[in-house]
Design an enzyme around this catalytic site. Structure first.
Site, PDB file in Angstrom:
ATOM      1  N   ALA A  12      -3.297   7.054   9.754  1.00 48.49           N
ATOM      2  CA  ALA A  12      -2.787   8.307   9.189  1.00 48.49           C
ATOM      3  C   ALA A  12      -1.326   8.489   9.562  1.00 48.49           C
ATOM      4  CB  ALA A  12      -3.610   9.486   9.696  1.00 48.49           C
ATOM      5  N   ARG A  18       7.537  10.464  -0.458  1.00 52.05           N
ATOM      6  CA  ARG A  18       7.500  10.619  -1.910  1.00 52.05           C
ATOM      7  C   ARG A  18       6.731  11.867  -2.352  1.00 52.05           C
ATOM      8  NH1 ARG A  18       5.577   5.198  -4.382  1.00 52.05           N
ATOM      9  NH2 ARG A  18       4.998   4.738  -2.248  1.00 52.05           N
ATOM     10  N   GLU A 158       0.344 -10.573   0.031  1.00 53.71           N
ATOM     11  CA  GLU A 158       1.080  -9.350  -0.318  1.00 53.71           C
ATOM     12  C   GLU A 158       1.951  -9.614  -1.543  1.00 53.71           C
ATOM     13  OE1 GLU A 158       0.674  -6.145   1.120  1.00 53.71           O
ATOM     14  OE2 GLU A 158      -1.037  -7.403   1.566  1.00 53.71           O
ATOM     15  N   ASN A 173      -6.271  -6.032  -3.280  1.00 51.09           N
ATOM     16  CA  ASN A 173      -6.731  -5.504  -2.004  1.00 51.09           C
ATOM     17  C   ASN A 173      -6.598  -3.988  -1.990  1.00 51.09           C
ATOM     18  OD1 ASN A 173      -7.472  -5.277   0.699  1.00 51.09           O
ATOM     19  ND2 ASN A 173      -5.364  -5.566   1.421  1.00 51.09           N
TER      20      ASN A 173
HETATM   21  C1  UD1 Z   1      -1.357  -2.302   1.894  1.00 52.30           C
HETATM   22  C2  UD1 Z   1      -1.961  -3.699   1.999  1.00 52.30           C
HETATM   23  C3  UD1 Z   1      -2.097  -4.270   0.591  1.00 52.30           C
HETATM   24  C4  UD1 Z   1      -2.936  -3.356  -0.260  1.00 52.30           C
HETATM   25  C5  UD1 Z   1      -2.378  -1.943  -0.259  1.00 52.30           C
HETATM   26  C6  UD1 Z   1      -3.339  -1.013  -0.934  1.00 52.30           C
HETATM   27  C7  UD1 Z   1      -1.208  -4.657   4.117  1.00 52.30           C
HETATM   28  C8  UD1 Z   1      -0.252  -5.586   4.744  1.00 52.30           C
HETATM   29  N1  UD1 Z   1      -1.098  -4.513   2.792  1.00 52.30           N
HETATM   30  O1  UD1 Z   1      -0.058  -2.459   1.372  1.00 52.30           O
HETATM   31  O2  UD1 Z   1      -2.680  -5.555   0.645  1.00 52.30           O
HETATM   32  O3  UD1 Z   1      -3.005  -3.845  -1.583  1.00 52.30           O
HETATM   33  O4  UD1 Z   1      -2.182  -1.457   1.081  1.00 52.30           O
HETATM   34  O5  UD1 Z   1      -2.767   0.246  -1.090  1.00 52.30           O
HETATM   35  O6  UD1 Z   1      -2.059  -4.118   4.793  1.00 52.30           O
HETATM   36  N2  UD1 Z   1       0.499   2.412   7.884  1.00 52.30           N
HETATM   37  C9  UD1 Z   1       0.658   2.842   9.157  1.00 52.30           C
HETATM   38  N3  UD1 Z   1       1.575   2.221   9.951  1.00 52.30           N
HETATM   39  C10 UD1 Z   1       2.346   1.203   9.504  1.00 52.30           C
HETATM   40  C11 UD1 Z   1       2.192   0.770   8.184  1.00 52.30           C
HETATM   41  C12 UD1 Z   1       1.247   1.397   7.388  1.00 52.30           C
HETATM   42  O7  UD1 Z   1      -0.042   3.757   9.601  1.00 52.30           O
HETATM   43  O8  UD1 Z   1       3.144   0.698  10.296  1.00 52.30           O
HETATM   44  C13 UD1 Z   1      -0.494   3.059   7.028  1.00 52.30           C
HETATM   45  C14 UD1 Z   1       0.167   3.828   5.910  1.00 52.30           C
HETATM   46  O9  UD1 Z   1       0.342   5.176   6.264  1.00 52.30           O
HETATM   47  C15 UD1 Z   1      -0.836   3.702   4.786  1.00 52.30           C
HETATM   48  C16 UD1 Z   1      -1.492   2.363   5.044  1.00 52.30           C
HETATM   49  O10 UD1 Z   1      -1.273   2.064   6.402  1.00 52.30           O
HETATM   50  O11 UD1 Z   1      -1.829   4.714   4.876  1.00 52.30           O
HETATM   51  C17 UD1 Z   1      -0.963   1.258   4.128  1.00 52.30           C
HETATM   52  O12 UD1 Z   1       0.396   1.085   4.374  1.00 52.30           O
HETATM   53  P1  UD1 Z   1       1.409   0.797   3.193  1.00 52.30           P
HETATM   54  O13 UD1 Z   1       2.750   0.648   3.777  1.00 52.30           O
HETATM   55  O14 UD1 Z   1       1.227   1.766   2.107  1.00 52.30           O
HETATM   56  O15 UD1 Z   1       0.904  -0.641   2.751  1.00 52.30           O
HETATM   57  P2  UD1 Z   1       1.083  -1.304   1.342  1.00 52.30           P
HETATM   58  O16 UD1 Z   1       2.368  -2.016   1.300  1.00 52.30           O
HETATM   59  O17 UD1 Z   1       0.769  -0.339   0.272  1.00 52.30           O
END
Ligand code: UD1
Ligand code: MG
Length: 448
Positions: A12, A18, A158, A173
């Site tokens: 979370a 955005r 990715e 994914n």
């Molecule tokens: C991620 C997945 C991707 C998937 C997509 C689906 C990875 C590497 N990639 O990509 O395969 O298709 O979600 O929506 O997992 N978050 C944190 N801390 C961080 C980074 C992220 O808490 O350091 C949380 C974000 O708040 C979010 C989630 O993890 O809720 C996903 O992070 P986001 O940066 O949106 O990943 P995507 O690039 O969308």
């Protein structure tokens, strides 16, 4: 499978830039509940034994919401945003304590249902080390792609790291992942950040597990379940999906929604059997409706309990603390707040009943107003059983109208009315015979 312990790690730490909002993204609401609450509710229903929530630095509000919903949830802070694997490792202490199964969920993917979580978790019981939830989006760009051979999941690539050939894969994914508790920490610790984003990717757990000869699986879920929310537009789309689910559940439970697409429910709305909801009705949080209730068009309800056989509206507004007992009738343009109205009482037209207790079978005439506020404090009005309040009466609280008492039309009641008494509080009518005729004659006389 129910025997297996389950640690849920909810990420979370999303920023929600955005969303163009002061509020953190995961505290935005769908059907009256925060996104974080929705996810925690699904994990509870799916049998979570322990819950860890990873929040961004200084996000006491997110931590508080998590612990409001799941009081024994552990909260961890991810101090730097270095990727999804890094975020999961923020909950290292929870992982170290061990669990049979670990589920990693995103708080900004609020529509996931408990049955989908069970589906994702099932391969672990069969010996898999990692299971990823896949779906088939219309447009997969931006998502990690699931590279499979038969039922086996070979890797998750990715979008930014994918070859043209890999980008052509539609199987994507969703982000939710199940990890075997026995292997989770070791897999996470081996994840590096040598990729296009320089992030620690949770998705790399798949290839690391395979290199160790462990089984990895992709599970196909429904697109609606994994809809992520990154903007107000996606928030509205998620709301629409969830409203549709709520309406279908309400109808399956025995309520008639005449025009379902115009009725807005809350995640906690409870409707009894043979309830009829006419078009354009909005349910806020905390509404419980008993059997055989009719809610006419254009009503707004919040924090209200309606016993069986009640009828409200059209155009009624029930505010928090409203309790309507069996057979109560609330008519058009009536507002109630902190009002307990006993069985069979009627408030049929153009009234405000606030901070009040209305006895059984009392009748409040059109335009009855409880004057509950003097600009500083609120005061109570008590109306006895079977009392009759005449049209256009102002009841200046604190005040009591006794049982069976009458209040004459147009009254301003400032003192208590005893049981069975009649209270008149208006000036006596004066009649001047022929006055109008004389007046007209005087005005119509030619000038000069
Ligand atoms: C991620 C997945 C991707 C998937 C997509 C689906 C990875 C590497 N990639 O990509 O395969 O298709 O979600 O929506 O997992 N978050 C944190 N801390 C961080 C980074 C992220 O808490 O350091 C949380 C974000 O708040 C979010 C989630 O993890 O809720 C996903 O992070 P986001 O940066 O949106 O990943 P995507 O690039 O969308
Ligand atoms: Mg994302």
């Amino acid at each position: 499978m129910t025997e297996r312990s389950l640690l849920v790690v909810v990420l979370a730490a999303g920023e929600g830039t955005r969303m163009a909002s002061r509020l953190p993204k995961v505290l935005h609401r769908i059907a009256g509940r925060t996104m974080l609450h929705h996810v925690l509710e699904a994990t509870r229903a799916a049998g979570a034994t322990r819950t860890a929530v990873v929040v961004g630095p200084g996000r006491d509000d997110v931590a508080a919401e998590a612990q409001r919903v799941v009081p024994d949830a552990e909260v961890f802070v991810q101090t730097e945003r270095l990727g999804t694997a890094h975020a999961v490792l923020a909950a290292r202490a929870a992982l170290e304590r061990g669990a049979d199964d670990v589920l990693v969920l995103y708080a900004d993917t609020p529509l996931v249902r408990p049955q989908t979580l069970s589906l994702l978790r099932a391969p672990l019981a069969a010996g898999a080390a990692v299971a990823a939830l896949g779906f088939l989006p219309e447009d997969p760009s931006g998502y990690g792609r699931l590279i499979t051979v038969g039922d086996e999941l070979v890797a998750i690539r990715e979008d930014k790291d994918a070859t043209a050939q890999e980008k052509a894969i539609r199987f994507s994914n969703a982000g939710l992942m199940a990890l075997s508790g026995a292997h989770a920490l070791a897999l996470l610790e081996r994840i590096g950040n040598f990729n296009a984003k320089g992030e620690y990717y949770l998705t790399d757990a798949v290839e690391i597990a395979r290199a160790q000869g462990l089984a990895t699986v992709a599970v196909l879920g429904e697109a609606d379940d994994v809809a992520g929310v990154n903007s107000r537009i996606q928030l509205a789309e998620a709301e629409a999906i969830f409203q549709r689910r709520l309406r279908l559940a309400a109808m399956a439970g025995g309520a008639t929604l005449v025009a379902p697409e115009t009725v807005f429910l809350c995640a906690d709305t409870v409707l009894g059997r043979d309830v009829t909801v006419e078009p354009h009705v909005v349910f806020g949080p905390g509404v419980r409706v008993g059997d055989d209730v009719v809610i006419h068009a254009f009503c707004h309800l919040e924090g209200a309990t309606l016993d069986s056989g009640v009828s409200i509206g059209p155009y009624a507004r029930l505010r928090p603390g409203t309790r309507l007992e069996t057979g109560v009738r609330i008519g058009n343009f009536v507002e109630t707040k902190a009002a307990h109205i006993e069985a069979g009482a009627k408030v049929n037209h153009l009234s405000y009943v606030g901070d009040a207790h209305v006895g059984a079978n009392a009748n409040l005439g059109a335009g009855t107003i409880t004057c509950n506020y003097d600009g500083f404090a609120k005061y109570r009005t008590v109306i006895g059983e079977g009392a009759f309040v005449g049209v256009n009466s102002a009841l200046v609280a604190p005040v009591t109208i006794g049982k069976g008492a009458f209040v004459g039309t147009g009254a301003v009641i400032t003192a208590d009315v005893p049981d069975d008494a009649l209270a008149l509080a208006r000036s006596r009518q004066v009649v001047k015979e022929g006055w109008a005729r004389a007046f007209r004659a005087a005005r119509e006389k030619p000038k000069g």
